[in-house]
Design a protein around this motif. Structure first.
Motif, short mmCIF file in Angstrom:
data_model
loop_
_atom_site.label_atom_id
_atom_site.label_comp_id
_atom_site.label_asym_id
_atom_site.label_seq_id
_atom_site.Cartn_x
_atom_site.Cartn_y
_atom_site.Cartn_z
N ARG A 7 -70.51 18.74 -17.10
CA ARG A 7 -70.63 18.08 -18.59
C ARG A 7 -69.41 18.27 -19.49
NH1 ARG A 7 -74.24 23.43 -20.20
NH2 ARG A 7 -76.50 22.98 -19.05
N GLU A 21 -72.06 25.68 -12.09
CA GLU A 21 -73.61 25.79 -11.66
C GLU A 21 -74.20 26.08 -12.78
OE1 GLU A 21 -71.10 25.78 -7.55
OE2 GLU A 21 -71.33 26.37 -9.84
N PRO A 22 -76.05 26.24 -12.96
CA PRO A 22 -76.39 26.43 -13.83
C PRO A 22 -76.72 27.62 -14.90
CG PRO A 22 -77.96 24.53 -12.40
CD PRO A 22 -76.30 25.05 -12.34
N VAL A 23 -76.25 28.36 -13.64
CA VAL A 23 -75.45 30.03 -14.31
C VAL A 23 -74.26 29.92 -14.75
CG1 VAL A 23 -75.13 30.54 -11.30
CG2 VAL A 23 -76.57 32.34 -13.10
N TRP A 25 -72.86 27.59 -16.01
CA TRP A 25 -73.50 27.64 -18.10
C TRP A 25 -73.79 28.20 -18.63
CZ3 TRP A 25 -70.29 24.11 -19.26
CH2 TRP A 25 -69.56 22.62 -18.48
N GLU A 26 -75.37 29.12 -17.73
CA GLU A 26 -75.74 29.73 -18.61
C GLU A 26 -75.28 31.43 -19.26
OE1 GLU A 26 -79.09 31.94 -21.44
OE2 GLU A 26 -78.50 29.62 -20.40
N ALA A 27 -73.85 31.60 -18.51
CA ALA A 27 -73.36 32.39 -18.70
C ALA A 27 -72.75 32.13 -19.75
CB ALA A 27 -72.74 33.00 -17.60
N LYS A 29 -72.18 29.78 -22.00
CA LYS A 29 -73.05 30.02 -23.00
C LYS A 29 -73.62 31.17 -23.91
CE LYS A 29 -78.02 28.23 -25.41
NZ LYS A 29 -79.14 28.55 -24.56
N ARG A 30 -74.14 32.43 -23.36
CA ARG A 30 -74.36 33.40 -23.88
C ARG A 30 -73.30 34.13 -23.89
NH1 ARG A 30 -78.40 36.71 -19.40
NH2 ARG A 30 -80.11 34.91 -20.07
N GLU A 33 -72.10 32.42 -27.40
CA GLU A 33 -72.78 33.60 -28.22
C GLU A 33 -72.65 34.59 -28.76
OE1 GLU A 33 -76.64 33.08 -26.65
OE2 GLU A 33 -77.09 30.21 -27.23
N ILE A 39 -69.04 27.29 -27.69
CA ILE A 39 -68.38 26.37 -25.91
C ILE A 39 -67.55 26.16 -25.92
CG2 ILE A 39 -69.15 25.98 -24.55
CD1 ILE A 39 -72.20 26.16 -24.30
#
Length: 74
Positions: A7, A21-23, A25-27, A29-30, A33, A39
């Motif tokens: 990205r 890895e997607p995990v 990216w999610e962490a 993002k959280r 937030e 980000i």
């Protein structure tokens, strides 16, 4: 487990590509937030700490380590 996803993130007005890895990216993002930051601002903060190190890791590695340290500090 899914492989890395590349990205583009703006840091100091410049786009840079980061592969995580997607995990992660999610962490990220959280975490952004929770800290009420975009980000890109969180990545810029991680990057500033990274480049201040004597032997800076690459940005993706610095993000992964930052996320793990945040998790372990809870």
């Amino acid at each position: 487990m899914a492989g890395p996803v590349k990205r583009s993130v703006m840091i100091a007005g410049h786009a840079t590509s980061v592969s995580l890895e997607p995990v992660f990216w999610e962490a990220l993002k959280r975490a952004a937030e929770e800290d009420a930051l975009p980000i890109s601002a969180l990545v810029a903060r991680i990057d500033a700490a990274r480049v201040a190190d004597d032997a800076p890791a690459n940005l993706a590695s610095a993000i992964r380590v930052w996320l793990m340290e945040r998790l372990l500090d809870r």
